[in-house]
Design a protein around this motif. Structure first.
Motif, PDB file in Angstrom:
ATOM      1  N   PHE A 146     -27.152  31.511 -12.031  1.00  0.00           N
ATOM      2  CA  PHE A 146     -25.736  31.485 -11.724  1.00  0.00           C
ATOM      3  C   PHE A 146     -25.520  31.847 -10.261  1.00  0.00           C
ATOM      4  O   PHE A 146     -26.068  32.835  -9.773  1.00  0.00           O
ATOM      5  N   VAL A 147     -24.715  31.019  -9.596  1.00  0.00           N
ATOM      6  CA  VAL A 147     -24.428  31.205  -8.178  1.00  0.00           C
ATOM      7  C   VAL A 147     -22.923  31.337  -8.005  1.00  0.00           C
ATOM      8  O   VAL A 147     -22.152  30.580  -8.605  1.00  0.00           O
ATOM      9  N   ARG A 148     -22.503  32.310  -7.192  1.00  0.00           N
ATOM     10  CA  ARG A 148     -21.091  32.497  -6.878  1.00  0.00           C
ATOM     11  C   ARG A 148     -20.966  32.603  -5.369  1.00  0.00           C
ATOM     12  O   ARG A 148     -21.668  33.386  -4.739  1.00  0.00           O
ATOM     13  N   ASP A 149     -20.097  31.801  -4.796  1.00  0.00           N
ATOM     14  CA  ASP A 149     -19.854  31.815  -3.353  1.00  0.00           C
ATOM     15  C   ASP A 149     -21.147  31.639  -2.562  1.00  0.00           C
ATOM     16  O   ASP A 149     -21.358  32.292  -1.541  1.00  0.00           O
ATOM     17  N   GLY A 150     -22.041  30.796  -3.075  1.00  0.00           N
ATOM     18  CA  GLY A 150     -23.281  30.501  -2.364  1.00  0.00           C
ATOM     19  C   GLY A 150     -24.370  31.542  -2.501  1.00  0.00           C
ATOM     20  O   GLY A 150     -25.413  31.430  -1.879  1.00  0.00           O
ATOM     21  N   HIS A 151     -24.161  32.568  -3.330  1.00  0.00           N
ATOM     22  CA  HIS A 151     -25.146  33.638  -3.505  1.00  0.00           C
ATOM     23  C   HIS A 151     -25.538  33.757  -4.970  1.00  0.00           C
ATOM     24  O   HIS A 151     -24.715  33.538  -5.868  1.00  0.00           O
ATOM     25  N   GLY A 206     -26.669  35.785 -10.873  1.00  0.00           N
ATOM     26  CA  GLY A 206     -27.346  36.233 -12.079  1.00  0.00           C
ATOM     27  C   GLY A 206     -28.377  35.244 -12.574  1.00  0.00           C
ATOM     28  O   GLY A 206     -28.345  34.065 -12.240  1.00  0.00           O
ATOM     29  N   ILE A 207     -29.292  35.759 -13.366  1.00  0.00           N
ATOM     30  CA  ILE A 207     -30.319  34.959 -14.021  1.00  0.00           C
ATOM     31  C   ILE A 207     -30.358  35.412 -15.480  1.00  0.00           C
ATOM     32  O   ILE A 207     -30.357  36.612 -15.761  1.00  0.00           O
ATOM     33  N   ILE A 208     -30.355  34.453 -16.413  1.00  0.00           N
ATOM     34  CA  ILE A 208     -30.434  34.787 -17.826  1.00  0.00           C
ATOM     35  C   ILE A 208     -31.699  34.191 -18.441  1.00  0.00           C
ATOM     36  O   ILE A 208     -32.386  33.397 -17.807  1.00  0.00           O
ATOM     37  N   ASP A 209     -31.971  34.556 -19.662  1.00  0.00           N
ATOM     38  CA  ASP A 209     -33.068  34.051 -20.486  1.00  0.00           C
ATOM     39  C   ASP A 209     -34.428  34.448 -19.923  1.00  0.00           C
ATOM     40  O   ASP A 209     -35.151  33.653 -19.341  1.00  0.00           O
ATOM     41  N   SER A 256     -40.512  34.022 -14.222  1.00  0.00           N
ATOM     42  CA  SER A 256     -39.662  33.694 -15.355  1.00  0.00           C
ATOM     43  C   SER A 256     -40.231  32.559 -16.183  1.00  0.00           C
ATOM     44  O   SER A 256     -40.079  32.537 -17.385  1.00  0.00           O
ATOM     45  N   ALA A 257     -40.861  31.589 -15.569  1.00  0.00           N
ATOM     46  CA  ALA A 257     -41.417  30.394 -16.198  1.00  0.00           C
ATOM     47  C   ALA A 257     -40.337  29.432 -16.656  1.00  0.00           C
ATOM     48  O   ALA A 257     -40.647  28.330 -17.061  1.00  0.00           O
ATOM     49  N   ASP A 258     -39.089  29.840 -16.621  1.00  0.00           N
ATOM     50  CA  ASP A 258     -38.022  29.007 -17.160  1.00  0.00           C
ATOM     51  C   ASP A 258     -36.794  29.025 -16.251  1.00  0.00           C
ATOM     52  O   ASP A 258     -35.663  29.020 -16.724  1.00  0.00           O
ATOM     53  N   LEU A 259     -37.021  29.074 -14.941  1.00  0.00           N
ATOM     54  CA  LEU A 259     -35.901  29.049 -14.001  1.00  0.00           C
ATOM     55  C   LEU A 259     -35.439  27.617 -13.796  1.00  0.00           C
ATOM     56  O   LEU A 259     -36.216  26.762 -13.375  1.00  0.00           O
ATOM     57  N   HIS A 260     -34.198  27.372 -14.121  1.00  0.00           N
ATOM     58  CA  HIS A 260     -33.589  26.077 -13.860  1.00  0.00           C
ATOM     59  C   HIS A 260     -32.080  26.255 -13.831  1.00  0.00           C
ATOM     60  O   HIS A 260     -31.576  27.369 -14.050  1.00  0.00           O
ATOM     61  N   GLY A 261     -31.365  25.200 -13.573  1.00  0.00           N
ATOM     62  CA  GLY A 261     -29.929  25.274 -13.365  1.00  0.00           C
ATOM     63  C   GLY A 261     -29.124  25.874 -14.502  1.00  0.00           C
ATOM     64  O   GLY A 261     -28.048  26.420 -14.278  1.00  0.00           O
ATOM     65  N   ASP A 262     -29.623  25.798 -15.736  1.00  0.00           N
ATOM     66  CA  ASP A 262     -28.892  26.379 -16.861  1.00  0.00           C
ATOM     67  C   ASP A 262     -29.020  27.892 -16.934  1.00  0.00           C
ATOM     68  O   ASP A 262     -28.259  28.543 -17.638  1.00  0.00           O
TER      69      ASP A 262
END
Length: 110
Positions: A12-17, A20-23, A3-9
């Motif tokens: 997306f994590v739900r219930d520890g899993h 999703g990943i955007i951008d 991705s080159a751009d994976l970060h907290g923004d």
């Protein structure tokens, strides 16, 4: 795929899993090590315990890199090659660092 751009923004994590990943605008085919600098310094805030947990969950064996390069050295290479500045404000004091190998060990040795 990297991705080159994976970060907290963008993660997306739900219930520890992972939920999703955007951008994916910066996605490319390449070395999976390329994602590590943004994850480690951005999402994990430079926390080696979080990086270790991620690598373990991913099934990434740090001791079995191909080509004889150490994990720290390959991760440092990708840090230097990264299109963004993954270190941001996380740059450690460099007074005692005299080689790139020393910097790699300081930043990436687990």
């Amino acid at each position: 795929m990297s991705s080159a751009d994976l970060h907290g923004d963008h993660i997306f994590v739900r219930d520890g899993h992972l939920a999703g990943i955007i951008d994916w605008g910066d996605a490319l085919c390449g070395d999976p090590y390329y994602d590590l600098p943004a994850l480690f310094f951005g999402t994990f805030g430079g926390s080696k315990s979080l990086l270790r947990a991620f690598l373990d969950a991913y099934g990434w064996s740090v001791g079995s890199e191909s080509g004889g390069l150490s994990f720290a050295r390959r991760a440092m290479t990708m840090t230097l090659l990264h299109e963004f500045n993954p270190l941001g404000h996380a740059m450690p004091p460099l007074e005692d660092v005299t080689t790139l190998d020393e910097l790699a060990e300081m930043l990436w040795r687990l």
